[in-house]
Write a protein that holds these residues in place. Structure first.
Motif: not given
Lengths: 224, 224
Positions: B27, B31, B36, B40, B44
């Motif tokens: 992550l 991104r 983080l 999220a 995920r």
DNA sequence: ACGTTGTTGGATCGTCGCTCCAACACGCTA
DNA sequence: TAGCGTGTTGGAGCGACGATCCAACAACGT
């Protein structure tokens, strides 16, 4: 503004970015970085969010302004010594002392290194290195290295201060804790760190920082 | 079910700290640091908060573990060169490359410098400086200075990467923006920074970093 | 068959930065 | 004096965050 005055500047006191930044800096100094919240600011200034956001873009802007204050005060206060080497040491120790007194400045600087305040620092360091006779092709590498070293120490200092924030117990114990953990390491596997633990207890952060500056200056001298 | 296996380790996949840390690192790589979030992560991994907090203490623990992974991979991968000077350069550039590839590692290191991962770094650097003949009384100052320099660059790199995160426009424009702003400065008031702006456009971060390491090593040599 | 133990998902909490807007204070014009 | 315009002010409210808590569940030993 002709008029006599436009005094009684609105309400009893009258807010301003200056005032807000000052309050933020006080909060940071007194209660640590995590204590700077917009809410805490509104109560300290006995106002609301609207008033603050009218003068300030956002929290980052606030932190940047407060940091800028501290750093530029250091940079204007530094004595312009005839000897560039001494002047560099003065700049470095001035920054160290400021960061030591205001750890949040260290955190901000290592987090946001393109701040206007650092421009003065770069300019000063670059000029002094130039005066020291560093050839132009190495000037930018040298200045960058020195500033980065200072920023590294700044971040380290800020982290240590934050770790101490917890409570009084934590405050005095923190450094000793690290030393204890390190000295408990297997001396065969970690001979250096094991030995370093002893030094850690009796070392002076400021002295070590300045020793590092001297090492860099010695290295820079070889570029001549 | 006599034995045979106790496989099918509970549910279809089976969570573990390793898996969670891996997902977190992905992550972060994909991104950026601000992506983080626990939320999220749960989506995920298609799980819930409970599962994650069962394996991990808190978000800091997670970041520390992910950083530790990267750094210790670097430290075990570094070639043990016969020449301590070369080995030091190898350690430094290994760290730089890792931080360059994973800017969040840089942020974490400069924010939390007492991480276990840094222990390996200190040990390695200290040992190599010792092998280089640095006298014991200067060993800790020298090692601290070098590591702090690396941490400073690490923080700087992370900040630059974060500034680029915004959008594609920002990504390519960021460095150029700084350069443009700097070159727009009054050359009389800011001669050094003004000149530096030109260098900024064509400079290589990695080369500049290694040049800094060399300056430091040259300074160390004078301690002998 | 049944409790034990270790694991899982998600509702929920308190706090954060920030937006938005109604209410206000003043200086200006008429 | 009355009213408007402008620049400020306070605070309700929003969405997102990290974290806690707990009911449900799966595998194993008995």
């Amino acid at each position: 503004m002709a008029k006599k005055t436009q005094r009684t500047p609105r309400r009893s006191d009258g807010l301003s970015k200056e005032l807000i930044v000052k309050a933020a800096a006080d909060l940071l100094d007194e209660r640590g970085e995590s204590a700077l919240t917009l809410r805490a600011l509104t109560t300290r200034l006995s106002t609301g969010y609207g008033a603050i956001y009218h003068h300030v873009e956002n929290k980052g802007d606030l932190l940047a302004a407060a940091t800028d204050d501290v750093v530029s005060r250091v940079m204007t206060g530094v004595v312009v010594d005839a000897d560039p080497r001494e002047a560099l040491r003065a700049v470095a120790s001035g920054l160290f002392d400021a960061i030591d007194a205001h750890p949040w400045v260290g955190a901000q600087l290592s987090r946001e290194p393109s701040m206007p305040a650092l421009l003065e620092v770069y300019e000063s360091v670059g000029g002094l290195l130039d005066a020291l006779g560093v050839p132009e092709r190495s000037l930018f590498d040298a200045a960058g290295a020195l500033v980065n070293y200072v920023l590294g120490v700044a971040g380290q200092n800020a982290a240590n201060a934050a770790a101490r924030d917890g409570g009084e117990a934590a405050r005095s114990a923190f450094l000793g804790d690290v030393a204890a953990r390190w000295s408990r390491l297997d001396p065969d596997r970690y001979p250096f760190v094991h030995k370093a633990a002893a030094h850690l207890r009796e070392h002076d952060d400021r002295e070590q920082f300045l020793a590092g500056v001297d090492i860099f200056l010695a290295g820079i001298a070889t570029l001549r």
